[in-house]
Design an enzyme around this catalytic site. Structure first.
Site, PDB file in Angstrom:
ATOM      1  CG  ASP A 166     -67.594  -5.022 -74.508  1.00 52.41           C
ATOM      2  OD1 ASP A 166     -66.630  -5.704 -74.889  1.00 52.41           O
ATOM      3  OD2 ASP A 166     -67.889  -4.858 -73.318  1.00 52.41           O
ATOM      4  CG  ASP A 185     -62.785  -7.250 -75.392  1.00 53.09           C
ATOM      5  OD1 ASP A 185     -62.065  -6.280 -75.120  1.00 53.09           O
ATOM      6  OD2 ASP A 185     -63.399  -7.908 -74.531  1.00 53.09           O
ATOM      7  CD  GLU A 186     -63.808  -2.236 -73.645  1.00 54.47           C
ATOM      8  OE1 GLU A 186     -64.877  -1.606 -73.496  1.00 54.47           O
ATOM      9  OE2 GLU A 186     -63.121  -2.633 -72.683  1.00 54.47           O
TER      10      GLU A 186
END
Length: 365
Positions: A19, A113-114
């Site tokens: 993350d 983003d993850e």
């Protein structure tokens, strides 16, 4: 009740959840040295704007994503607003994914983003791999990422949030059940404010409280979610990391920190969502025939309004125009709006539609 442990096959897996730390805001701070070390909010500074993301310096003051900009500015008078640049965020996200895929083809992105990675087949300690990936992300992008390492997706995601920012947490098979049972239930994916309040009324505050309830109790009170809660409270999750799946729609939605009620607030929020959704549509070279607006009110009543077309919508201006018209038809709203979403469905024609499902993740960076 005795605690049930995960099966041997499940506990043999090595799953990493990566993350990026305060992704959008961190990109802005990286690209503008004047922003480093200062409270930054990505989003509109105007009176009816909404925070899309906040730097850690801003979070110290209580600034969070989906918060009205006026509230954020009141909490942090020195807050610096910057406009979102989703083309840049997407480019950085692609760099990060290239790093992931150098290790394993089993990469399941959840958002820009993850992502989950299954590194079981590599035959190496997952902690070493996670450390290498985080170091490469820093070297290639100049950004930091946090990692969770465990034997299933549920625990890996919980772990990645444990030592943020720029940290790593490892949960081994013999630790899983105890770790989950030490957490408040609000940390569980799928336990939102309504479910959390219901659990509180039933005397369930922690994972340990949840583990004490048998399946009959959970089914009586939570119906289709009963099995998920039963297994989650025991650290059990057999879901595989899926590198791809066929998408039926592309969309995004946002739950607001404070309910929105004016046309200006809702329009500003929708404009942000349009940008995010179109980035995903463009990235997938996709088009579709139906545009759907979703609204959830303060009392959790939910409505959807849609418009379909004979020919696929492949133009951003058309997509945005229809989305705004669907919203305009609902104005003025009868009560505050806590969630707004926009989706393109009836996808056709593009081979790249077989991609990992992504969801808007602005509040849990």
């Amino acid at each position: 009740m005795a605690t049930e442990l995960p099966s041997a096959s499940a506990s043999a897996r090595k799953i990493i959840h990566i993350d990026m730390d305060a992704f959008f805001a961190s990109v802005e701070q990286r690209d503008d040295p004047n922003l480093r070390g200062k409270p930054v909010a990505v989003g509109g500074a105007k009176a009816r704007g909404v925070v899309a993301a906040a730097s850690y310096e801003a979070r110290v003051f209580g600034v969070r994503s989906a918060m009205p900009s006026v509230t954020a500015k009141r909490l942090c008078p020195d807050l610096i607003f910057v406009k979102s640049r989703f083309d840049v965020y997407r480019s950085v996200s692609q760099q990060v994914r290239e790093i992931f895929r150098a290790y394993t083809p089993l990469v399941e992105p959840l958002s820009l983003d993850e992502a989950y990675l299954d590194v079981t087949a590599l035959g190496r300690p997952a902690t070493d791999i996670a450390g290498e990936i985080r170091a490469q992300i820093r070297e290639v992008t100049g950004l930091t990422a946090s990692a969770g390492v465990s034997y299933n997706k549920f625990l890996a995601k919980l772990a990645s949030d444990q030592n943020k920012p720029d940290g790593m947490c490892v949960i081994r098979p013999e630790q899983g059940a105890a770790f989950v049972q030490s957490l408040p239930v609000k940390r569980f994916h799928g336990v939102g404010p309504v479910t959390q309040k219901k659990m509180q009324r039933l005397g369930i505050e922690t994972g340990a409280d949840l583990a004490e309830r048998d399946m009959a109790f959970l089914r009586a009170n939570f119906r289709s979610s009963a099995e998920y809660y039963y297994r989650a409270a025991r650290g059990i999750d057999d879901r595989p990391v899926r590198a791809s799946r066929t998408r039926k729609s592309i969309g995004a939605e946002r739950t607001f920190f404070e309910d929105l009620s004016t046309a200006e607030e809702l329009s500003a929020a929708l404009d942000d969502i349009i940008e995010i959704v179109w980035e995903r549509i463009d990235a997938n070279d996709a088009s579709g025939r139906t545009i759907t607006l979703k609204m959830k009110f303060a009392d959790f009543q939910q409505i959807t309004r849609a418009q379909s077309f004979a020919a696929p919508v492949a133009d951003k201006a058309v997509f945005a125009k229809v989305g705004r018209e669907l919203l305009a038809d609902q104005l003025p709203v009868p009560k505050g709006v806590r969630l707004l979403g926009l989706t393109l469905s009836g996808l056709v024609g593009a081979a790249k539609i077989k991609t990992p499902k992504e969801q808007l993740s602005l509040g849990i960076e």
